[in-house]
Write a protein that holds these residues in place. Sequence first.
Motif, PDB file in Angstrom:
ATOM      1  N   ILE A   8       0.857  -1.198   0.000  1.00  0.00           N
ATOM      2  CA  ILE A   8       0.000   0.000   0.000  1.00  0.00           C
ATOM      3  C   ILE A   8       0.890   1.243   0.000  1.00  0.00           C
ATOM      4  O   ILE A   8       0.688   2.186  -0.773  1.00  0.00           O
ATOM      5  N   GLN A   9       1.909   1.211   0.842  1.00  0.00           N
ATOM      6  CA  GLN A   9       2.902   2.297   0.864  1.00  0.00           C
ATOM      7  C   GLN A   9       3.556   2.459  -0.507  1.00  0.00           C
ATOM      8  O   GLN A   9       3.665   3.570  -1.043  1.00  0.00           O
ATOM      9  N   ARG A  58       2.452   1.485  -3.417  1.00  0.00           N
ATOM     10  CA  ARG A  58       1.471   1.973  -4.399  1.00  0.00           C
ATOM     11  C   ARG A  58       1.304   3.497  -4.299  1.00  0.00           C
ATOM     12  O   ARG A  58       1.253   4.196  -5.308  1.00  0.00           O
ATOM     13  N   LEU A  59       1.248   3.994  -3.070  1.00  0.00           N
ATOM     14  CA  LEU A  59       1.076   5.440  -2.891  1.00  0.00           C
ATOM     15  C   LEU A  59       2.289   6.212  -3.409  1.00  0.00           C
ATOM     16  O   LEU A  59       2.146   7.298  -3.986  1.00  0.00           O
ATOM     17  N   GLU A  60       3.485   5.637  -3.234  1.00  0.00           N
ATOM     18  CA  GLU A  60       4.690   6.298  -3.757  1.00  0.00           C
ATOM     19  C   GLU A  60       4.670   6.325  -5.295  1.00  0.00           C
ATOM     20  O   GLU A  60       4.979   7.346  -5.915  1.00  0.00           O
ATOM     21  N   ARG A  87       1.994   6.180  -7.133  1.00  0.00           N
ATOM     22  CA  ARG A  87       0.899   7.060  -7.540  1.00  0.00           C
ATOM     23  C   ARG A  87       1.332   8.524  -7.478  1.00  0.00           C
ATOM     24  O   ARG A  87       1.018   9.316  -8.360  1.00  0.00           O
ATOM     25  N   GLY A  88       2.083   8.855  -6.451  1.00  0.00           N
ATOM     26  CA  GLY A  88       2.581  10.224  -6.318  1.00  0.00           C
ATOM     27  C   GLY A  88       3.509  10.591  -7.461  1.00  0.00           C
ATOM     28  O   GLY A  88       3.460  11.707  -8.003  1.00  0.00           O
ATOM     29  N   GLN A 104       1.482  11.145 -10.629  1.00  0.00           N
ATOM     30  CA  GLN A 104       0.810  12.452 -10.612  1.00  0.00           C
ATOM     31  C   GLN A 104       1.792  13.563 -10.979  1.00  0.00           C
ATOM     32  O   GLN A 104       1.477  14.461 -11.751  1.00  0.00           O
ATOM     33  N   THR A 142       2.193  -3.840  -9.160  1.00  0.00           N
ATOM     34  CA  THR A 142       1.649  -2.605  -8.589  1.00  0.00           C
ATOM     35  C   THR A 142       2.027  -1.423  -9.475  1.00  0.00           C
ATOM     36  O   THR A 142       1.194  -0.561  -9.774  1.00  0.00           O
ATOM     37  N   GLU A 166      -0.201   1.354 -11.657  1.00  0.00           N
ATOM     38  CA  GLU A 166      -0.090   2.795 -11.374  1.00  0.00           C
ATOM     39  C   GLU A 166       0.519   3.582 -12.535  1.00  0.00           C
ATOM     40  O   GLU A 166       0.822   4.761 -12.399  1.00  0.00           O
TER      41      GLU A 166
END
Length: 225
Positions: free
Chosen positions: A162-163, A165-167, A169-170, A173, A203, A207
């Motif tokens: 999850i961590q 994935r968020l990295e 995703r950032g 963006q 992952t 993303e």
Amino acid sequence: MNIVENLNKITKNMAGYPARLIAVTKTHPVEVLQETYDAGCKTFGENKVQDMVAKWEVLPKDIEWHMIGHLQTNKVKPIAPFVSLIHSVDSFKLLLEINKQAAKAKRVIDCLLQIHIAQEETKFGFSQQEAEAALHSEALAGLKNIRIVGLMGMASNTDDLIQVRLEFRGLKQFFERMKATVPVSERCELKELSMGMSSDYETALQEGSTLVRVGSAIFGAREYA
Ligand SMILES: *Cc1c(COP(=O)(O)O)cnc(C)c1O
């Protein structure tokens, strides 16, 4: 470890995604690279200049060589005549040196800016602010022998997907924001987003990765001398 089976499995997992596989061959001998080549994979990632040059010298010349590891400015020269893409450009100073050595080799070398996205202090890379400044800098226009074609990032070394994935995703963006704000030029067109390794490439694909750098899932665990 069966290289062909592993490649088939990864290729299957990549089906439907607009991404390419970089086989990370670092630490492996040329016989293993030849076997990978014979299986149809001709894009290799190495992280040490000396190893990449030694392998390039003896292997077929239609292989694409990608530099994925931290590159010191005094080590650019030996790879400048043949490297396809440098993923790990982590300073403007390095970009200047790549431009200089590419000019001597009469080439234009494609580069990715490596962005620091992990929580660890140790990973190399530009901050988003620094990368944004570099992409907008007037000095870029004068670097006729490089082309910035995208960004690269390495997620935190953690089991927490999850961590990770968020990295990713950032970074995606930021990539989209830069694509929308940095004018396309001969020096810069952001198309590639290099993210994902053996443990997190699926992952990364979800993303928005366009280049996954996979080693141990193809070749098994590395042994370091
Ligand atoms: C070694 C390395 C990889 C591949 O790592 P695996 O976990 O073996 O897939 C990817 N990217 C970089 C920058 C590396 O140094």
